[in-house]
Write a protein that holds these residues in place. Structure first.
Motif, PDB file in Angstrom:
ATOM      1  N   SER A 219     -10.144   9.399   0.605  1.00 28.55           N
ATOM      2  CA  SER A 219      -9.507   8.303   1.277  1.00 28.55           C
ATOM      3  C   SER A 219      -9.938   6.653   0.476  1.00 28.55           C
ATOM      4  O   SER A 219     -11.375   6.414  -0.133  1.00 28.55           O
ATOM      5  CB  SER A 219      -9.751   8.038   2.314  1.00 28.55           C
ATOM      6  N   HIS A 224      -6.443   6.706   5.434  1.00 29.67           N
ATOM      7  CA  HIS A 224      -4.779   6.855   4.541  1.00 29.67           C
ATOM      8  C   HIS A 224      -5.782   8.068   3.787  1.00 29.67           C
ATOM      9  O   HIS A 224      -6.765   7.923   2.875  1.00 29.67           O
ATOM     10  CB  HIS A 224      -4.246   5.744   3.654  1.00 29.67           C
ATOM     11  N   TRP A 225      -5.695   9.438   3.854  1.00 31.40           N
ATOM     12  CA  TRP A 225      -6.315  10.469   3.313  1.00 31.40           C
ATOM     13  C   TRP A 225      -4.976  11.508   2.046  1.00 31.40           C
ATOM     14  O   TRP A 225      -3.813  11.543   2.344  1.00 31.40           O
ATOM     15  CB  TRP A 225      -6.868  11.037   4.389  1.00 31.40           C
ATOM     16  N   GLY A 226      -5.797  11.821   1.157  1.00 32.41           N
ATOM     17  CA  GLY A 226      -4.971  12.666   0.288  1.00 32.41           C
ATOM     18  C   GLY A 226      -6.316  13.416  -0.855  1.00 32.41           C
ATOM     19  O   GLY A 226      -7.011  13.595  -0.249  1.00 32.41           O
TER      20      GLY A 226
ATOM     21  N   LEU B 178      -1.502  17.687  -3.440  1.00 32.28           N
ATOM     22  CA  LEU B 178      -2.117  17.960  -2.020  1.00 32.28           C
ATOM     23  C   LEU B 178      -1.880  16.534  -1.458  1.00 32.28           C
ATOM     24  O   LEU B 178      -3.275  16.309  -1.061  1.00 32.28           O
ATOM     25  CB  LEU B 178      -2.432  18.497  -1.295  1.00 32.28           C
ATOM     26  N   ILE B 179      -0.773  15.855  -1.360  1.00 31.20           N
ATOM     27  CA  ILE B 179      -1.059  14.631  -0.137  1.00 31.20           C
ATOM     28  C   ILE B 179      -0.646  15.095   1.009  1.00 31.20           C
ATOM     29  O   ILE B 179      -1.470  14.373   1.992  1.00 31.20           O
ATOM     30  CB  ILE B 179       0.153  13.537  -0.488  1.00 31.20           C
ATOM     31  N   GLU B 218       2.980   6.613   6.365  1.00 24.61           N
ATOM     32  CA  GLU B 218       2.954   5.093   5.526  1.00 24.61           C
ATOM     33  C   GLU B 218       1.376   5.448   4.658  1.00 24.61           C
ATOM     34  O   GLU B 218       0.287   6.196   5.434  1.00 24.61           O
ATOM     35  CB  GLU B 218       3.124   4.413   6.309  1.00 24.61           C
ATOM     36  N   PRO B 220      -1.238   3.289   1.338  1.00 26.41           N
ATOM     37  CA  PRO B 220      -0.785   2.019   0.610  1.00 26.41           C
ATOM     38  C   PRO B 220      -0.338   2.171  -0.456  1.00 26.41           C
ATOM     39  O   PRO B 220       0.201   1.707  -1.646  1.00 26.41           O
ATOM     40  CB  PRO B 220      -1.725   1.650   0.675  1.00 26.41           C
ATOM     41  N   ILE B 223      -0.263   8.272  -2.280  1.00 26.97           N
ATOM     42  CA  ILE B 223      -1.302   9.200  -2.713  1.00 26.97           C
ATOM     43  C   ILE B 223      -2.045   9.426  -1.380  1.00 26.97           C
ATOM     44  O   ILE B 223      -2.157  10.781  -0.861  1.00 26.97           O
ATOM     45  CB  ILE B 223      -2.183   9.238  -3.784  1.00 26.97           C
ATOM     46  N   HIS B 224      -2.349   8.242  -0.142  1.00 26.57           N
ATOM     47  CA  HIS B 224      -2.731   8.321   0.288  1.00 26.57           C
ATOM     48  C   HIS B 224      -2.217   8.564   1.813  1.00 26.57           C
ATOM     49  O   HIS B 224      -1.804   7.072   1.825  1.00 26.57           O
ATOM     50  CB  HIS B 224      -4.351   7.684   0.438  1.00 26.57           C
ATOM     51  N   TRP B 225      -2.624   9.003   2.527  1.00 23.56           N
ATOM     52  CA  TRP B 225      -1.469   8.986   3.746  1.00 23.56           C
ATOM     53  C   TRP B 225      -1.794   8.710   5.189  1.00 23.56           C
ATOM     54  O   TRP B 225      -2.819   9.784   5.581  1.00 23.56           O
ATOM     55  CB  TRP B 225      -0.374  10.120   4.002  1.00 23.56           C
ATOM     56  N   GLY B 226      -1.863   8.212   6.195  1.00 19.69           N
ATOM     57  CA  GLY B 226      -2.038   8.388   7.670  1.00 19.69           C
ATOM     58  C   GLY B 226      -0.836   7.197   8.507  1.00 19.69           C
ATOM     59  O   GLY B 226       0.147   7.858   8.480  1.00 19.69           O
ATOM     60  N   ASN B 227      -1.463   6.840   9.917  1.00 16.16           N
ATOM     61  CA  ASN B 227      -0.402   7.003  10.795  1.00 16.16           C
ATOM     62  C   ASN B 227       0.445   7.781  11.104  1.00 16.16           C
ATOM     63  O   ASN B 227       1.658   7.444  10.801  1.00 16.16           O
ATOM     64  CB  ASN B 227      -0.150   5.053  10.869  1.00 16.16           C
TER      65      ASN B 227
END
Lengths: 348, 348
Positions: A219, A224-226, B178-179, B218, B220, B223-227
């Motif tokens: 992250s 946000h994580w990937g 993997l996202i 969501e 930014p 590639i990295h996802w959160g919330n």
């Protein structure tokens, strides 16, 4: 017997009767699985407190939160044909799953790491919003700079996911919502960036294909994580054959990141083992213990709310010594010491 | 009968026999679930091609990839007591799950949106690396600026997750790993930022508590996802009672983001419905169709590799008209048109 844990003679350090239930009409059935941190020259625990109403003959009753955070009690006759009591932790009723207890977190501190007490001014941490109506569980604490990051299991009818909150003072908390969607738990953040990224261990689960394995993710901002990678699978025929999950924050050693993890077998017997991850790339596993480094052998580890369990998600490190705090039988808080060097020697 | 789809009279547009198997000794059993995009004044499909060896009496045989991308055939006698044939798509052998077919993607283009053909210079897209050894499936394509983003189901013994790759020219692909970790599929990216963030629909699955629901997340950077937020659950007793998942990229309308989704019931009958999400905050659901807008009613939708399935993950929009391309019976590629206005009128 491959158990190399030096258990505290004072175990269990905490029992359900040691704390007051916060909620009228509820009793504390379990004190377990504490996150651990140092703050103001003390050792602190974020203890998971699991509550439910005193159980009456012929009836199952359990609490849930509504989205406003108010407790609601659900009561079901045990004779109801739509009720399935899966185990002491879980039940199924009319096409929905529920937990038998509702968990929140309580802050306890200690001057000696053995005797823990509540301090005024540090209120309990409760579930909040749509994703925590069945409670919050098994908090890991990672300190990065001045900030403490709490990763925990958030449970609701939506599923079991990983929530994140931040605090500097343990009074005000900034909630960052779900960082991993269902089914996920056992999330431990690394306590420093590796290159440009933060890293986390987590434990997704699958209804079909795959299993309950330990994964690593990266992250830019902890939110946000990937780039999810599977780093450890369950091992058929061994003590960690059915599910595994990270313990507390990985421990930096010269040889690599040392992670103490839990594993369970077909009999739901929970033991501890260890993984060693590459310092520069924690997606690379350098070693893993073949046998458990700790097994449920004491009476308080074998008999309780859910017996035959040692489960850790927090520790304090002093040189070669790591003191883990752990849940025993899903009912008691205990502690034990390991020599890091001794754990490293068990890796293959 | 609430089906408002205007099916193409030319359906099925594509059958397994229309393409050549790429792999010696394998036959194409299914052409299905295409992603759809416009490129160089043509309509293109990223068709999922599912292959396996011709099946011999008394034996189940299926292909998997090794991590170098080489195909390996596994053969199991049907009489083997450790073999469980779950359905035509899935089997279990010696504590591991497998797919009966191995899928990759093939690019086909069309001048009229009806007749599709292969063009030299656009090679197939194959599974690659540790997370795609059981293949790649059900690609969604979202164009953002000049870039095309492919989200797809990546399957391996690690589980079922969501992979991301990017391309500008459909020849060179930048794989972003993997996202979303297991268990997850049916990921559709929104084709523009909303405020400072990108958004995606995705479909986590849970072994216990929760279900096969549609979530929004969501990011930014894609590639990295959160919330992560759950926006739609299955509905007991209805056509979408067991699992639901997003179709293609959400369609911007004046009323909100329109998402055509699939739902399946206890009989594994797959229909299509629709959701309407708030333009500014896609975590808010403004409407949902009560009845399906499309059901498997044609022979090619009822009889095939896995019957009673209409499943879409790609479409072309022209004013009020959306042309969906869809997999029928997990075997054929078909198309149908809807009036967006007519779908919006079905929302409650």
């Amino acid at each position: 017997m491959t158990d190399i844990a030096k258990r505290f003679t004072e175990n269990p350090l905490l029992r359900p009767a040691d704390l007051q239930s916060r909620h009228l009409g509820l009793t504390i059935d379990c004190l377990l699985n504490p996150g651990v941190f140092r703050f103001q020259q003390k050792v602190w625990l974020v203890v998971r407190v699991a509550e439910r109403p005193a159980q009456q003959e012929g009836v199952v009753s359990f609490p849930v939160l509504d989205q406003a955070g108010q407790i609601k009690i659900i009561e079901i006759e045990k004779a109801n044909p739509n009720l399935i009591l899966s185990d002491s932790r879980l039940l199924r009723f009319e096409n929905a799953d529920y937990l038998t207890t509702l968990s929140h977190f309580r802050l306890l501190c200690s001057d000696d790491g053995v005797h823990f007490y509540e301090t005024e001014g540090y209120p309990p941490i409760e579930g909040s919003g749509a994703y925590e109506t069945y409670g919050i569980e098994d908090c890991r604490v990672t300190q990065i700079g001045k900030e403490y990051y709490l990763t925990y299991t958030a449970v609701s009818q939506n599923g079991v996911g990983v929530g994140l909150m931040m605090t500097e003072d343990w009074i005000h908390f900034d909630r960052k919502h779900l960082i991993f969607p269902p089914h996920n738990k056992d999330c431990a953040l690394f306590n420093e960036k590796i290159g440009p990224k933060y890293y986390a261990l987590h434990r997704p689960g699958s209804p079909v294909i795959g299993g309950n394995y330990i994964w690593v993710a990266e992250s830019p901002d902890l939110i946000h994580w990937g780039n999810h990678q599977c780093i450890a699978m369950t091992r058929h025929g061994k003590w960690d054959s059915v599910r595994i999950g990270a313990g507390g924050a990985p421990i930096r050693t010269k040889q690599g990141w040392l992670e103490i993890y839990h594993g369970a077998d077909e009999q739901d017997r929970y033991c501890l083992g260890a993984l060693l991850l590459d310092l520069e790339n924690p997606g690379i596993v350098l070693g893993r213990t073949d046998d458990p480094i700790m097994e449920p052998v004491m009476q308080y580890e074998q008999q309780g709310f859910f017996g035959n369990v040692v489960f850790t998600n927090g520790h304090i490190v002093d040189g070669d010594q790591v003191t883990i705090y752990y849940g025993a039988s899903d009912e008691f808080v205990c502690a034990a010491r390991f020599s890091i060097d001794e754990i490293l020697k068990r890796l293959i």
